[in-house]
Design a protein around this motif. Sequence first.
Motif, PDB file in Angstrom:
ATOM      1  N   LYS A   1       1.262  -0.892  -0.004  1.00 60.32           N
ATOM      2  CA  LYS A   1      -0.329  -0.246  -0.140  1.00 60.32           C
ATOM      3  C   LYS A   1       1.206   1.050  -0.154  1.00 60.32           C
ATOM      4  CE  LYS A   1      -0.571  -0.065   5.260  1.00 60.32           C
ATOM      5  NZ  LYS A   1       0.038  -0.914   5.583  1.00 60.32           N
ATOM      6  N   THR A   2       0.438   2.325  -0.399  1.00 61.85           N
ATOM      7  CA  THR A   2       1.402   3.767  -0.273  1.00 61.85           C
ATOM      8  C   THR A   2       1.807   3.660   1.503  1.00 61.85           C
ATOM      9  OG1 THR A   2      -0.896   4.609  -1.900  1.00 61.85           O
ATOM     10  CG2 THR A   2       1.175   6.057  -0.988  1.00 61.85           C
ATOM     11  N   GLY A   3       2.703   4.152   0.914  1.00 61.06           N
ATOM     12  CA  GLY A   3       4.039   4.884   2.652  1.00 61.06           C
ATOM     13  C   GLY A   3       4.690   3.204   2.615  1.00 61.06           C
ATOM     14  N   ASP A   4       4.129   2.136   2.351  1.00 55.85           N
ATOM     15  CA  ASP A   4       4.931   1.051   3.129  1.00 55.85           C
ATOM     16  C   ASP A   4       6.715   0.932   2.268  1.00 55.85           C
ATOM     17  OD1 ASP A   4       2.871  -0.507   3.591  1.00 55.85           O
ATOM     18  OD2 ASP A   4       2.665  -1.693   2.554  1.00 55.85           O
ATOM     19  N   ILE A   5       7.053   0.910   3.140  1.00 58.32           N
ATOM     20  CA  ILE A   5       9.010   0.751   3.050  1.00 58.32           C
ATOM     21  C   ILE A   5       9.220  -0.919   2.329  1.00 58.32           C
ATOM     22  CG2 ILE A   5      11.274   1.034   3.725  1.00 58.32           C
ATOM     23  CD1 ILE A   5       9.877   2.951   5.980  1.00 58.32           C
ATOM     24  N   VAL A   6       9.622  -1.257   1.682  1.00 60.46           N
ATOM     25  CA  VAL A   6       9.786  -2.314   0.868  1.00 60.46           C
ATOM     26  C   VAL A   6      10.967  -2.161  -0.375  1.00 60.46           C
ATOM     27  CG1 VAL A   6       7.647  -2.349  -0.444  1.00 60.46           C
ATOM     28  CG2 VAL A   6       8.773  -1.238  -1.270  1.00 60.46           C
ATOM     29  N   LYS A   7      12.271  -3.789   0.105  1.00 59.15           N
ATOM     30  CA  LYS A   7      13.266  -3.347  -0.639  1.00 59.15           C
ATOM     31  C   LYS A   7      12.516  -4.615  -1.997  1.00 59.15           C
ATOM     32  CE  LYS A   7      16.774  -4.750   3.265  1.00 59.15           C
ATOM     33  NZ  LYS A   7      17.094  -5.071   3.787  1.00 59.15           N
ATOM     34  N   VAL A   8      13.548  -4.021  -2.591  1.00 59.53           N
ATOM     35  CA  VAL A   8      13.223  -4.104  -4.068  1.00 59.53           C
ATOM     36  C   VAL A   8      15.439  -4.719  -4.751  1.00 59.53           C
ATOM     37  CG1 VAL A   8      11.509  -3.035  -4.991  1.00 59.53           C
ATOM     38  CG2 VAL A   8      13.416  -1.586  -5.510  1.00 59.53           C
ATOM     39  N   ARG A   9      14.308  -5.620  -6.176  1.00 55.06           N
ATOM     40  CA  ARG A   9      15.890  -5.473  -6.957  1.00 55.06           C
ATOM     41  C   ARG A   9      15.692  -4.909  -8.005  1.00 55.06           C
ATOM     42  NH1 ARG A   9      15.495  -9.786 -10.214  1.00 55.06           N
ATOM     43  NH2 ARG A   9      13.714 -10.987  -9.155  1.00 55.06           N
ATOM     44  N   VAL A  10      16.479  -3.955  -8.410  1.00 48.42           N
ATOM     45  CA  VAL A  10      16.501  -3.782 -10.249  1.00 48.42           C
ATOM     46  C   VAL A  10      16.482  -4.333 -10.802  1.00 48.42           C
ATOM     47  CG1 VAL A  10      17.480  -2.099 -11.733  1.00 48.42           C
ATOM     48  CG2 VAL A  10      17.504  -1.629  -9.120  1.00 48.42           C
ATOM     49  N   VAL A  11      15.483  -5.003 -12.005  1.00 42.14           N
ATOM     50  CA  VAL A  11      15.189  -5.951 -13.433  1.00 42.14           C
ATOM     51  C   VAL A  11      16.225  -4.823 -14.665  1.00 42.14           C
ATOM     52  CG1 VAL A  11      13.626  -7.592 -14.502  1.00 42.14           C
ATOM     53  CG2 VAL A  11      13.477  -7.024 -11.608  1.00 42.14           C
ATOM     54  N   GLU A  12      15.544  -4.036 -14.570  1.00 44.59           N
ATOM     55  CA  GLU A  12      15.448  -3.553 -15.985  1.00 44.59           C
ATOM     56  C   GLU A  12      15.849  -1.349 -15.666  1.00 44.59           C
ATOM     57  OE1 GLU A  12      14.492  -3.414 -20.780  1.00 44.59           O
ATOM     58  OE2 GLU A  12      13.803  -4.930 -19.190  1.00 44.59           O
ATOM     59  N   VAL A  13      16.837  -1.068 -16.447  1.00 44.98           N
ATOM     60  CA  VAL A  13      16.476   0.170 -16.457  1.00 44.98           C
ATOM     61  C   VAL A  13      16.935   0.727 -18.270  1.00 44.98           C
ATOM     62  CG1 VAL A  13      17.944   2.339 -15.573  1.00 44.98           C
ATOM     63  CG2 VAL A  13      17.945   0.273 -14.668  1.00 44.98           C
ATOM     64  N   ASP A  14      15.635   1.835 -18.028  1.00 43.67           N
ATOM     65  CA  ASP A  14      16.255   2.287 -20.103  1.00 43.67           C
ATOM     66  C   ASP A  14      16.064   3.686 -19.361  1.00 43.67           C
ATOM     67  OD1 ASP A  14      15.528   3.762 -22.377  1.00 43.67           O
ATOM     68  OD2 ASP A  14      14.251   2.392 -22.097  1.00 43.67           O
ATOM     69  N   VAL A  15      17.526   4.753 -19.461  1.00 43.17           N
ATOM     70  CA  VAL A  15      17.842   5.557 -19.123  1.00 43.17           C
ATOM     71  C   VAL A  15      17.482   6.586 -19.957  1.00 43.17           C
ATOM     72  CG1 VAL A  15      19.376   7.432 -18.610  1.00 43.17           C
ATOM     73  CG2 VAL A  15      19.702   4.858 -18.023  1.00 43.17           C
ATOM     74  N   ALA A  16      17.311   6.116 -20.998  1.00 40.03           N
ATOM     75  CA  ALA A  16      16.940   7.341 -22.411  1.00 40.03           C
ATOM     76  C   ALA A  16      14.841   7.375 -22.021  1.00 40.03           C
ATOM     77  CB  ALA A  16      16.571   6.551 -23.951  1.00 40.03           C
ATOM     78  N   ARG A  17      14.113   6.122 -21.934  1.00 44.28           N
ATOM     79  CA  ARG A  17      12.671   6.934 -21.495  1.00 44.28           C
ATOM     80  C   ARG A  17      12.428   6.608 -20.200  1.00 44.28           C
ATOM     81  NH1 ARG A  17       9.302   2.343 -25.050  1.00 44.28           N
ATOM     82  NH2 ARG A  17      10.494   0.708 -24.136  1.00 44.28           N
ATOM     83  N   LYS A  18      13.303   6.782 -19.477  1.00 44.99           N
ATOM     84  CA  LYS A  18      13.149   7.331 -17.836  1.00 44.99           C
ATOM     85  C   LYS A  18      12.300   5.600 -17.374  1.00 44.99           C
ATOM     86  CE  LYS A  18      14.132  11.684 -17.663  1.00 44.99           C
ATOM     87  NZ  LYS A  18      13.673  13.046 -17.212  1.00 44.99           N
ATOM     88  N   ARG A  19      12.560   4.834 -17.898  1.00 46.57           N
ATOM     89  CA  ARG A  19      11.849   3.716 -16.912  1.00 46.57           C
ATOM     90  C   ARG A  19      13.206   2.703 -15.908  1.00 46.57           C
ATOM     91  NH1 ARG A  19       8.465   1.615 -22.493  1.00 46.57           N
ATOM     92  NH2 ARG A  19       7.095   3.371 -22.451  1.00 46.57           N
ATOM     93  N   ILE A  20      12.031   2.186 -15.073  1.00 40.19           N
ATOM     94  CA  ILE A  20      12.711   1.573 -13.878  1.00 40.19           C
ATOM     95  C   ILE A  20      11.984  -0.194 -13.934  1.00 40.19           C
ATOM     96  CG2 ILE A  20      14.272   1.775 -11.802  1.00 40.19           C
ATOM     97  CD1 ILE A  20      14.252   4.519 -11.338  1.00 40.19           C
ATOM     98  N   ALA A  21      12.422  -0.906 -14.129  1.00 37.73           N
ATOM     99  CA  ALA A  21      11.593  -2.190 -14.001  1.00 37.73           C
ATOM    100  C   ALA A  21      12.465  -3.248 -12.434  1.00 37.73           C
ATOM    101  CB  ALA A  21      11.630  -2.713 -14.649  1.00 37.73           C
TER     102      ALA A  21
END
Length: 775
Positions: A702-722
């Motif tokens: 839910k909004t406000g939760d603090i979570v740990k995530v793993r970066v799967v994919e980064v597209d700097v040109a289109r500013k997308r972070i999976a």
Amino acid sequence: MQKILRQLAAEIRVQEQQIRAAVELLDGGATVPFIARYRKEATGGLDDIQLRELESRLGYLRELEERREAVLKSIEEQGKLTPELRAAIEAAPTKQEVEDLYLPFKPKRRTKGQIAREAGIEPLADMLFADPKLDPAVQAQAFVKAEKGEGGEDFTTVPAVLDGVRDILSERWAESPALVQQMREWLWNEGLFQSKLAAGKDENHPDVAKFRDYFDYAEPIGRVPSHRALAVYRGRQQEILDAKLVLPVEPEPGKPSIAEGKIAIHLGWSHQARPADDLIRKTVAWTWRVKLSMSTERDLFARLRDEAEKTAIKVFADNVRDLLLAAPAGPRVVMGLDPGIRTGVKVAVVDATGKLVDTATVYPHEPRRDWEGSLHQLALLCRKHNVDLIAIGNGTASRETDKLAGDLMKRLEKPIEKVVVSEAGASVYSASEFASQEMPDVDVSLRGAASIARRLQDPLAELVKIDPKSIGVGQYQHDVSQADLARSLEAVVEDCVNSVGVDLNTASVPLLARVSGLSSSVAKAIVRWRESNGAFANRKQLMEVSGLGAKTFEQSAGFLRIRGGTNPLDMTGVHPETYPVVEQMMQKTGKPVAELMGRAEMLKSLRPELFANEKFGVITVKDILGELEKPGRDPRPDFKVARLTDGVEDIADLREGMVLEGTVSNVAAFGAFVDLGVHQDGLVHVSQLSHKFVNDAREVVKTGDIVKVRVVEVDVARKRIALSMKLGDAPARRDAPGANKFEAAGRGQRPGREQQPVSTAMAGAFAKLQGLRKS
């Protein structure tokens, strides 16, 4: 009214007497929070969710009854109301079905069918449809007119007469409630919602490209998710997309469509090469193409929009609720930093009560780059006011300012924490009339820093000062009914404020105005009384406030808290009307109320039945004991902060495989957005929230939760972070040879198909991020 009560009881699945009691209370001016908290005996324990549903449906059903009566009256005045029609209208469960039944009798402009009937052609139409063996051309001869009518009606030829037959029959069929409803439901289940790029639009234009997913899109209309429906509707409104309802299978040229076949089956007619069959076939085709296709599309588009809006409003309301009920840092001295580059970082220090005590502006970034001077000035403020926490807005230069705060913390003798908080809506508050009254001699830009600091102390108390639509956690909120959205958000804010309770001696006017029973004018009167007479010593003094009568006191008193007052009960959720019950407990135990509060073992030894009476039953007594056990408890979670990773300040710093901590900034059905402190939220697609199958992202976060995530994919040109929240190994698989294929489906994998790569699964969701951001 009895009919409405029965229907509500069936829908909410409770007893009719519970509904009756709740409706009487609502009609008497009681609020949902008050009924849910203090009238459980009357309603049999209906909770706020059930009461909100009841309140909404009650309004709809009353409007339905009003419309039903108006329709019956109109048809009766026309002399066409039969017992069967009355029964059908009285039994219709929705406004749509009432309108379907009313359609043949609804006053309208003269139609071609009506003109043909006035010309006396209806007997011919009835005759040819009843007996297709008759030859239309031969039978029509008897209905040919010698000359045109006074209004220009021309039935002087056989083809014109047969056109009149077509118009009469097609109009009759298109106004048949049974056929209309059958076609509508069939197309809702099997019709396709289709969109294409509008002619002449440049698909590479930035405003057009964001709708790329819908340039050649089709999906069964009954299964279109809310976000996709609203995206298409927005594209259509901007004239970028063309949208229409299409049949599941398009007919071959010259062949009848499935829709025409459905109409023919409903009529009980089939082509048997009889003389009138060609005319009837053409009339069936005319009924679909001219009469029903457009009206059905209009009805189903309205239904899709209505359902999509309800989902979008619910998503927004749920996110607002989570944000309002986020963990408060509490009464601690906070320094708020509103980041900026050329205009400098705005600084505001608020004391433990939220009062603004100091402001400044520092220029650590371009063009001045006064890093050392900024640190020196901030350190002086921290020492002067004994700052406990630093709140940093998450806007432009947030990570650079976060680094500045990190360097500042190293220079201070006292350990303090820093937290990045959402600054959505801070500028709206800064320029508001209330902000100017609250901080009249403070620059608008510095008010924003003060708001950021207060959000950390108490998100609920600060965010209620802002229009909920400006908080920034919605999904296409500008595309939905603004009246419905406002109504839903008002209910959420009211429920949140009253579930937490409000400190009567520190609450602002906007916060008090959200308390059950209190209007904005009464809230202002309370603050004026407080400013003139000092802090409230007990709840009874509320009756001295101008404009606050017995009814308002009843509705509001239980939600208003007084800490350190003359009566310890005033700091609890125990309503003043039940204080006599607590006095009986005091007599029973021989203990004053102060010694009863917090004494769990003693309170659990008391039998609720001993203190129940005709007015306050066992349910209420149990609630009182619960309040005394944990007096003044806050239902919100404990405060904690996300630890942002050093050296990760921009999207370019991210690398695949990194495991980071972040804060959930927004939740949609298709996934959750996480703020990693790099100026661009990353997306955890719904398929990456858990190793288990997840239907809706809110099942996990839910909004406000603090979570740990793993970066799967980064597209700097289109500013997308999976991102992915699947950090550990997946549970042991149970779909080894011979395992049930439906278990694989339960994990989100279709039987007989391999799962798609993560990047493929997320590709469509990233396009929706553009829609969310624009909304």
